[in-house]
Design a protein around this motif. Sequence first.
Motif, short mmCIF file in Angstrom:
data_model
loop_
_atom_site.label_atom_id
_atom_site.label_comp_id
_atom_site.label_asym_id
_atom_site.label_seq_id
_atom_site.Cartn_x
_atom_site.Cartn_y
_atom_site.Cartn_z
N MET A 8 48.94 76.43 86.74
CA MET A 8 48.21 75.68 85.72
C MET A 8 48.92 75.79 84.38
O MET A 8 49.46 76.85 84.03
N GLU A 9 48.93 74.72 83.63
CA GLU A 9 49.65 74.66 82.37
C GLU A 9 48.76 75.07 81.20
O GLU A 9 47.60 74.66 81.11
N THR A 10 49.34 75.86 80.29
CA THR A 10 48.59 76.24 79.10
C THR A 10 48.61 75.14 78.05
O THR A 10 47.74 75.10 77.17
N ASN A 11 49.60 74.25 78.13
CA ASN A 11 49.76 73.17 77.14
C ASN A 11 49.92 73.71 75.72
O ASN A 11 49.47 73.08 74.75
N LEU A 12 50.57 74.86 75.59
CA LEU A 12 50.84 75.42 74.27
C LEU A 12 52.17 74.96 73.70
O LEU A 12 52.45 75.21 72.52
N ALA A 13 52.98 74.29 74.49
CA ALA A 13 54.30 73.86 74.02
C ALA A 13 54.16 72.98 72.79
O ALA A 13 53.38 72.03 72.76
N GLY A 14 54.92 73.33 71.75
CA GLY A 14 54.93 72.55 70.53
C GLY A 14 53.80 72.84 69.57
O GLY A 14 53.77 72.29 68.46
N LYS A 15 52.87 73.70 69.97
CA LYS A 15 51.74 74.02 69.09
C LYS A 15 52.11 75.15 68.14
O LYS A 15 52.82 76.08 68.51
N VAL A 16 51.61 75.06 66.93
CA VAL A 16 51.88 76.08 65.91
C VAL A 16 50.81 77.16 66.03
O VAL A 16 49.62 76.90 65.82
N VAL A 17 51.26 78.37 66.38
CA VAL A 17 50.35 79.49 66.60
C VAL A 17 50.64 80.55 65.55
O VAL A 17 51.71 81.16 65.55
N VAL A 18 49.68 80.79 64.67
CA VAL A 18 49.80 81.80 63.63
C VAL A 18 49.26 83.12 64.16
O VAL A 18 48.10 83.18 64.61
N ILE A 19 50.07 84.16 64.10
CA ILE A 19 49.67 85.47 64.61
C ILE A 19 49.75 86.49 63.49
O ILE A 19 50.85 86.84 63.04
N ALA A 20 48.61 86.95 63.03
CA ALA A 20 48.59 88.00 62.02
C ALA A 20 48.83 89.34 62.70
O ALA A 20 48.30 89.62 63.77
N GLY A 21 49.63 90.19 62.06
CA GLY A 21 49.91 91.50 62.64
C GLY A 21 50.81 91.44 63.85
O GLY A 21 50.70 92.27 64.75
N ALA A 22 51.75 90.49 63.87
CA ALA A 22 52.63 90.33 65.03
C ALA A 22 53.94 91.10 64.89
O ALA A 22 54.78 91.02 65.77
N ALA A 23 54.10 91.84 63.78
CA ALA A 23 55.37 92.55 63.55
C ALA A 23 55.21 94.05 63.74
O ALA A 23 55.88 94.84 63.07
N GLY A 24 54.33 94.43 64.64
CA GLY A 24 54.23 95.84 64.99
C GLY A 24 55.45 96.29 65.77
O GLY A 24 56.38 95.51 66.03
N GLU A 25 55.44 97.55 66.17
CA GLU A 25 56.55 98.05 66.97
C GLU A 25 56.71 97.25 68.26
O GLU A 25 55.76 96.63 68.74
N SER A 26 57.90 97.27 68.81
CA SER A 26 58.13 96.62 70.09
C SER A 26 57.18 97.22 71.13
O SER A 26 57.09 98.43 71.27
N GLY A 27 56.44 96.36 71.82
CA GLY A 27 55.47 96.82 72.79
C GLY A 27 54.06 96.90 72.24
O GLY A 27 53.12 97.16 72.99
N SER A 28 53.89 96.64 70.95
CA SER A 28 52.54 96.60 70.39
C SER A 28 51.84 95.32 70.84
O SER A 28 52.48 94.37 71.32
N ILE A 29 50.53 95.27 70.67
CA ILE A 29 49.78 94.10 71.13
C ILE A 29 50.26 92.83 70.44
O ILE A 29 50.49 91.81 71.08
#
Length: 265
Positions: A1-22
Amino acid sequence: METNLAGKVVVIAGAAGESGSIGEVMLRRIAAEGALPVILDRSDRGNTYAEALDRQGIDALFVRTDVTDPDQIEAAVEQIGEKYGRIDVLINNVGINDGVSLEGSMEAFLQSLRVNLVSYWCLTKYCLPHLKKSGGNVLNIGSKVALTGQGGTSGYAASKGGVLALTREWAVDFVPFNMRCNAIIIAECYTPAYRTWIDGLENGDAKLRSINEKIPLGQRMTTPEEIANTALFLISDLASHTTGQYVYVDGGYVHLDRALLPQVH
């Protein structure tokens, strides 16, 4: 099943944690779906992550942002709008279990609210005009502490309780715009920060075993990848009629009867 997220702008706050963080794992998974990820974080690791994605041919953007500063949030959203002209998804993923208890100061309590709750409100407020245009959605990352308590962390508990309340409130607000809002509730997730805490304990291995033994499904902690998998579902078209929901990704930690647990030795 397709998520259809291709091309969508997704803003993620707190995405620069250590590698392996949520946040970092969500970032990688969302980029792999072909979305255009925007990293909002005060850590310059975000620049490293965005550059790595750009080298893979993924159009990523890092905007260094202190989410406790409304002016910085407003400026960040303006920059996103200038580059992409749209926002399709906002993931509120900032949280610090800071141990601000009843013994702490009023200012410390208020600062905990600013980080863990008010930042969610501010980010959503400033992204809202773009989300209305796109019929987008908001995903809030929550915690079991809002429902079970933990002790000694009044600021974090109050904040995460507020996050769950806002999830339902915003789901109602969003209905006229065909928008959705949901929350993921996390219990024990083995992140790099969690591992650092365990490693710093004198009896770390024993503490880790005692925690794992209390988790019904598999007697193990949730992985960041499992959180990211659920996030992908909730922000995608696969969850197109799901809104106002609290989705527990916790191996049954919050709800299942501990009497059912096997005796682990």
